[in-house]
Design a protein around this motif. Sequence first.
Motif, PDB file in Angstrom:
ATOM      1  N   PRO A   1      20.349  13.835  -2.400  1.00  0.00           N
ATOM      2  CA  PRO A   1      20.223  15.260  -2.734  1.00  0.00           C
ATOM      3  C   PRO A   1      19.348  15.533  -3.953  1.00  0.00           C
ATOM      4  CG  PRO A   1      22.407  14.424  -3.312  1.00  0.00           C
ATOM      5  CD  PRO A   1      21.739  13.362  -2.498  1.00  0.00           C
ATOM      6  N   HIS A   2      19.105  14.508  -4.766  1.00  0.00           N
ATOM      7  CA  HIS A   2      18.289  14.702  -5.961  1.00  0.00           C
ATOM      8  C   HIS A   2      16.933  14.005  -5.861  1.00  0.00           C
ATOM      9  CE1 HIS A   2      21.782  16.511  -7.790  1.00  0.00           C
ATOM     10  NE2 HIS A   2      22.492  15.426  -7.571  1.00  0.00           N
ATOM     11  N   THR A   3      16.526  13.630  -4.663  1.00  0.00           N
ATOM     12  CA  THR A   3      15.214  13.002  -4.484  1.00  0.00           C
ATOM     13  C   THR A   3      14.122  14.038  -4.720  1.00  0.00           C
ATOM     14  OG1 THR A   3      16.011  11.339  -2.919  1.00  0.00           O
ATOM     15  CG2 THR A   3      13.661  11.868  -2.850  1.00  0.00           C
ATOM     16  N   ARG A   4      13.172  13.711  -5.574  1.00  0.00           N
ATOM     17  CA  ARG A   4      12.058  14.616  -5.888  1.00  0.00           C
ATOM     18  C   ARG A   4      10.730  14.110  -5.330  1.00  0.00           C
ATOM     19  NH1 ARG A   4      15.830  18.158  -6.602  1.00  0.00           N
ATOM     20  NH2 ARG A   4      17.197  17.680  -8.371  1.00  0.00           N
ATOM     21  N   VAL A   5      10.551  12.782  -5.326  1.00  0.00           N
ATOM     22  CA  VAL A   5       9.304  12.194  -4.838  1.00  0.00           C
ATOM     23  C   VAL A   5       9.657  10.993  -3.969  1.00  0.00           C
ATOM     24  CG1 VAL A   5       7.043  11.254  -5.445  1.00  0.00           C
ATOM     25  CG2 VAL A   5       8.176  12.854  -7.002  1.00  0.00           C
TER      26      VAL A   5
ATOM     27  N   VAL B   1       0.850  -1.187   0.000  1.00  0.00           N
ATOM     28  CA  VAL B   1       0.000   0.000   0.000  1.00  0.00           C
ATOM     29  C   VAL B   1       0.886   1.237   0.000  1.00  0.00           C
ATOM     30  CG1 VAL B   1      -1.698   1.337   1.314  1.00  0.00           C
ATOM     31  CG2 VAL B   1      -1.903  -1.149   1.172  1.00  0.00           C
ATOM     32  N   ILE B   2       0.576   2.179  -0.881  1.00  0.00           N
ATOM     33  CA  ILE B   2       1.273   3.464  -0.873  1.00  0.00           C
ATOM     34  C   ILE B   2       0.621   4.315   0.214  1.00  0.00           C
ATOM     35  CG2 ILE B   2       1.826   5.537  -2.189  1.00  0.00           C
ATOM     36  CD1 ILE B   2       1.700   3.857  -4.734  1.00  0.00           C
ATOM     37  N   GLU B   3       1.297   4.487   1.314  1.00  0.00           N
ATOM     38  CA  GLU B   3       0.707   5.200   2.438  1.00  0.00           C
ATOM     39  C   GLU B   3       0.790   6.708   2.276  1.00  0.00           C
ATOM     40  OE1 GLU B   3       2.500   3.533   5.940  1.00  0.00           O
ATOM     41  OE2 GLU B   3       1.176   1.773   5.865  1.00  0.00           O
ATOM     42  N   ARG B   4       1.919   7.201   1.779  1.00  0.00           N
ATOM     43  CA  ARG B   4       2.056   8.642   1.530  1.00  0.00           C
ATOM     44  C   ARG B   4       2.961   8.870   0.328  1.00  0.00           C
ATOM     45  NH1 ARG B   4       3.534  12.719   6.130  1.00  0.00           N
ATOM     46  NH2 ARG B   4       5.344  11.339   6.414  1.00  0.00           N
ATOM     47  N   VAL B   5       2.674   9.945  -0.406  1.00  0.00           N
ATOM     48  CA  VAL B   5       3.528  10.387  -1.505  1.00  0.00           C
ATOM     49  C   VAL B   5       3.983  11.799  -1.169  1.00  0.00           C
ATOM     50  CG1 VAL B   5       3.749  10.737  -3.985  1.00  0.00           C
ATOM     51  CG2 VAL B   5       2.153   9.014  -3.114  1.00  0.00           C
ATOM     52  N   LEU B   6       5.279  11.983  -1.012  1.00  0.00           N
ATOM     53  CA  LEU B   6       5.831  13.249  -0.553  1.00  0.00           C
ATOM     54  C   LEU B   6       6.619  13.931  -1.664  1.00  0.00           C
ATOM     55  CD1 LEU B   6       7.190  12.024   2.901  1.00  0.00           C
ATOM     56  CD2 LEU B   6       4.968  13.037   2.413  1.00  0.00           C
ATOM     57  N   HIS B   7       6.298  15.192  -1.920  1.00  0.00           N
ATOM     58  CA  HIS B   7       7.048  16.032  -2.864  1.00  0.00           C
ATOM     59  C   HIS B   7       6.615  17.469  -2.642  1.00  0.00           C
ATOM     60  CE1 HIS B   7       3.482  16.653  -5.410  1.00  0.00           C
ATOM     61  NE2 HIS B   7       3.232  15.372  -5.235  1.00  0.00           N
ATOM     62  N   ASP B   8       7.267  18.396  -3.332  1.00  0.00           N
ATOM     63  CA  ASP B   8       6.928  19.815  -3.168  1.00  0.00           C
ATOM     64  C   ASP B   8       6.634  20.487  -4.500  1.00  0.00           C
ATOM     65  OD1 ASP B   8       9.426  19.897  -4.268  1.00  0.00           O
ATOM     66  OD2 ASP B   8      10.377  21.041  -2.647  1.00  0.00           O
ATOM     67  N   ALA B   9       6.182  19.704  -5.485  1.00  0.00           N
ATOM     68  CA  ALA B   9       5.928  20.268  -6.811  1.00  0.00           C
ATOM     69  C   ALA B   9       4.631  19.709  -7.386  1.00  0.00           C
ATOM     70  CB  ALA B   9       7.107  19.977  -7.742  1.00  0.00           C
ATOM     71  N   PRO B  10       3.475  20.140  -6.868  1.00  0.00           N
ATOM     72  CA  PRO B  10       2.200  19.587  -7.346  1.00  0.00           C
ATOM     73  C   PRO B  10       1.911  19.861  -8.817  1.00  0.00           C
ATOM     74  CG  PRO B  10       1.851  21.480  -5.904  1.00  0.00           C
ATOM     75  CD  PRO B  10       3.293  21.115  -5.786  1.00  0.00           C
ATOM     76  N   HIS B  11       2.533  20.901  -9.403  1.00  0.00           N
ATOM     77  CA  HIS B  11       2.331  21.170 -10.819  1.00  0.00           C
ATOM     78  C   HIS B  11       3.048  20.153 -11.694  1.00  0.00           C
ATOM     79  CE1 HIS B  11       6.174  22.942  -9.785  1.00  0.00           C
ATOM     80  NE2 HIS B  11       6.495  22.961 -11.063  1.00  0.00           N
TER      81      HIS B  11
END
Length: 280
Positions: A92-96, A22-32
């Motif tokens: 350092p390059h993790t986006r999601v 199960v994908i419990e959370r998806v974390l990022h800072d670029a919803p666009h």
Amino acid sequence: MPELPEVETTRRKIEPLLRGRVIERVLHDAPHKYRDTALAEGRRVTGLSRRGKYLLLHLAAGEAAEATGGEHDLELIVHLGMTGGFRLTRGPHTRVSFELSGGEALHFDDPRRFGKVAVVRRGEYASMPTLAAMGPEPLSDDFGEAAFAELAARCGPVKPWLLSQKPVSGVGNIYADESLWLARLHPAQTRLTEGEAARLYHALRGVMAEAVERGGSSLGTGAGNYRQHDGEPGGFQHAHRVYGKAGEPCARCGTPIQKVVLGQRGTHFCPQCQPLRDPT
């Protein structure tokens, strides 16, 4: 840029980590850029497939989604862009970041930020025109020689035509150059004859099969170099006959390989083995 062999290798490597989780959370800072990812939260990954250069995670509704009347038939689509890949630890390059049931996580790294992630209803790709209009898979039964030859008979410059993804999916810069060399076709050749199309058809299938078997191609040593989630490189770069070989002798005839720009892409070919024929 990851092409079909690299994306297929990625799919095979990460599917055991994701299937049934199960994908419990998806974390990022670029919803666009990473669109509607919250829809994946609380849903179980039932399988992974690939279409061309796209990864498709099939999602079933979990308890949270069912309680809110959420969609049961969704896909989480990932395009690796030019430098994207998955890792087991943040960097350092993790986006999601995908936080999974069982306390584990999988991280999408992308140094140059061209990758994309989106959640859509299964099969609804209107927001992704390249995926929606993609041609058949080169290693599938849907990729037929006669149909390919019919399209090739009226094609423009053959390499940009292949890169359009419309005659066949998943072919990028590396594998177009390698296939055209194997088929003895100039990258700017137009309107292929039946014999030329047949040579290219079999070259595409052969090159793609070998590249998948070898785990794709890893070039260079920088942060954006293709690697698997466990750090392992591909191996097909050791079998390249023409890509990246400018100035080196052709493996077939010894003539120095040339590099030109065609359709805004660096293109490698042998001027002796791959002459440009008058299309008339």
